[in-house]
Design an enzyme around this catalytic site. Structure first.
Site, PDB file in Angstrom:
ATOM      1  N   THR A 173      21.122  34.323  41.348  1.00 12.27           N
ATOM      2  CA  THR A 173      22.032  35.431  41.685  1.00 12.27           C
ATOM      3  C   THR A 173      23.451  34.947  42.017  1.00 12.27           C
ATOM      4  O   THR A 173      24.406  35.702  41.891  1.00 12.27           O
ATOM      5  CB  THR A 173      21.507  36.217  42.909  1.00 12.27           C
ATOM      6  N   ASP A 174      23.556  33.659  42.462  1.00  8.43           N
ATOM      7  CA  ASP A 174      24.823  33.250  43.077  1.00  8.43           C
ATOM      8  C   ASP A 174      26.017  33.228  42.128  1.00  8.43           C
ATOM      9  O   ASP A 174      27.141  33.520  42.551  1.00  8.43           O
ATOM     10  CB  ASP A 174      24.653  31.892  43.771  1.00  8.43           C
ATOM     11  N   SER A 203      21.890  28.229  40.432  1.00 11.98           N
ATOM     12  CA  SER A 203      23.116  28.643  39.727  1.00 11.98           C
ATOM     13  C   SER A 203      24.400  28.284  40.459  1.00 11.98           C
ATOM     14  O   SER A 203      25.482  28.355  39.874  1.00 11.98           O
ATOM     15  CB  SER A 203      23.081  30.141  39.410  1.00 11.98           C
ATOM     16  N   THR A 218      16.555  31.585  41.847  1.00 18.97           N
ATOM     17  CA  THR A 218      15.499  31.944  42.804  1.00 18.97           C
ATOM     18  C   THR A 218      14.331  32.619  42.113  1.00 18.97           C
ATOM     19  O   THR A 218      13.183  32.501  42.549  1.00 18.97           O
ATOM     20  CB  THR A 218      16.093  32.876  43.877  1.00 18.97           C
TER      21      THR A 218
END
Ligand code: SIN
Length: 312
Positions: free
Chosen positions: A93-94, A60, A14
């Site tokens: 972030t995932d 990710s 992101t």
């Protein structure tokens, strides 16, 4: 900032995402903006010794062992250079916590490897990526900084403890009971714990072993829950998986039917590791336990640890 170079490896996420509308913080496409462009937007870095490399450009959620391998190799390459102070990695972030743990386990780097990210795309009215990136630079350049860490929302987390715990808030990560390593405040790092210890700079042989084990051992994660049965595990056994991580309830307790299937899998030579589905705490092992516990690792990190263990 230190006189030595900071190398930035871009992987997407992101932080590199764009939306059609500037006010849209969720309807965006991740991994659209190149790492050079992200850096060019930070006037604070002008004139600083910075080198950028685009290792991947992905959301990710789609992370693969091949990208992890490439990332580990590029980290190892750059960290071995005398004029490199540390590496910053821009990441979604995932699965950031998985990449952080993998790099920690694969490299044990004595120089800092700092993963950073954003919860809002680069086109947001108030994007969080630029400040996170500056904070990551501050950590990578900080005297004594070492090991793989994650920086988000002004907080520094260690690779073993960091976990994404919120779907939307800018401060989306937690280190659970361990707490964060420290905070970044106006470019200064305030440590509340020590930098990661027992760092050994693994040799390139370790990465070659990982590269040689292609495809990686197959380790799947199953969860114990009300009404859980054994059929999912039986299907995995039929597919000849190499390992299973089970996310148990509470202190690693398992539904009796799931447990029976896992015992059968283990009897057939499949490695079974028991973690907890609780976001905090760890499985406290008891002498009579049938399965090895995850030694405090979350299910996703226990999966990585088991894959690496299976590679020897
Ligand atoms: C991703 O993980 O690549 C997308 C989501 C995010 O970065 O927050």
């Amino acid at each position: 900032m230190s006189a030595k170079k900071i190398v930035v490896l871009g992987t997407g996420g992101t932080i590199a995402g764009t939306a059609a509308q500037a006010g849209d913080n969720i309807g965006y496409t991740a991994a659209q903006v190149g790492v050079e462009q992200l850096l060019a937007a930070l006037p604070q870095l002008r004139g600083q010794p910075v080198q950028a490399e685009q290792v991947a450009q992905i959301d990710s959620k789609d992370m693969t062992p091949a990208v992890w391998q490439q990332l580990a190799q590029r980290c190892q390459h750059w960290l071995a250079q005398d004029d490199v102070r540390g590496v910053v990695i821009t990441h979604g972030t995932d699965t950031l916590e998985e990449t952080a743990y993998f790099l920690h386990a694969a490299l044990l780097p004595s120089k800092p490897v700092v993963l950073t990210c954003a919860m809002r795309p680069s086109t947001a009215l108030a994007p969080d990526g630029p400040q996170n990136l500056l904070d990551a630079f501050a950590v990578a350049a900080w005297p004594g900084a070492a090991g793989v860490v994650a920086v988000c929302a002004g907080t520094v987390h260690g690779a073993t403890d960091v976990q994404k715990v919120h779907t939307y808030r800018l401060d989306a990560f937690s280190s659970g009971d361990a707490g964060p390593l420290g905070y970044v405040e106006e470019g200064a790092v305030r440590l509340v714990r020590n930098w990661p210890v027992a760092l050994a700079n693994r040799s390139s042989d370790a990465l070659n072993t990982i590269a040689a084990n292609t495809p990686w051992p197959r380790v799947e994660i199953v969860m114990s829950h009300a009404g859980a049965g054994g059929r999912l595990v039986q299907a995995l056994v039929a597919q000849k998986v190499d390992g299973i991580v089970v996310a148990g309830t509470g202190n690693g307790s398992l539904h009796q039917e799931l447990e029976a299937a896992l015992l059968e899998a283990q009897a057939q030579g499949i490695r079974v590791v028991c973690a907890s589905r609780c976001p905090s705490g760890r499985v406290l092992p008891k002498p009579a336990d049938a399965f090895r516990d995850s030694e405090g690792l979350s299910p996703v990190k226990a999966r990585i640890a088991l894959m690496l263990a299976l590679m020897g």
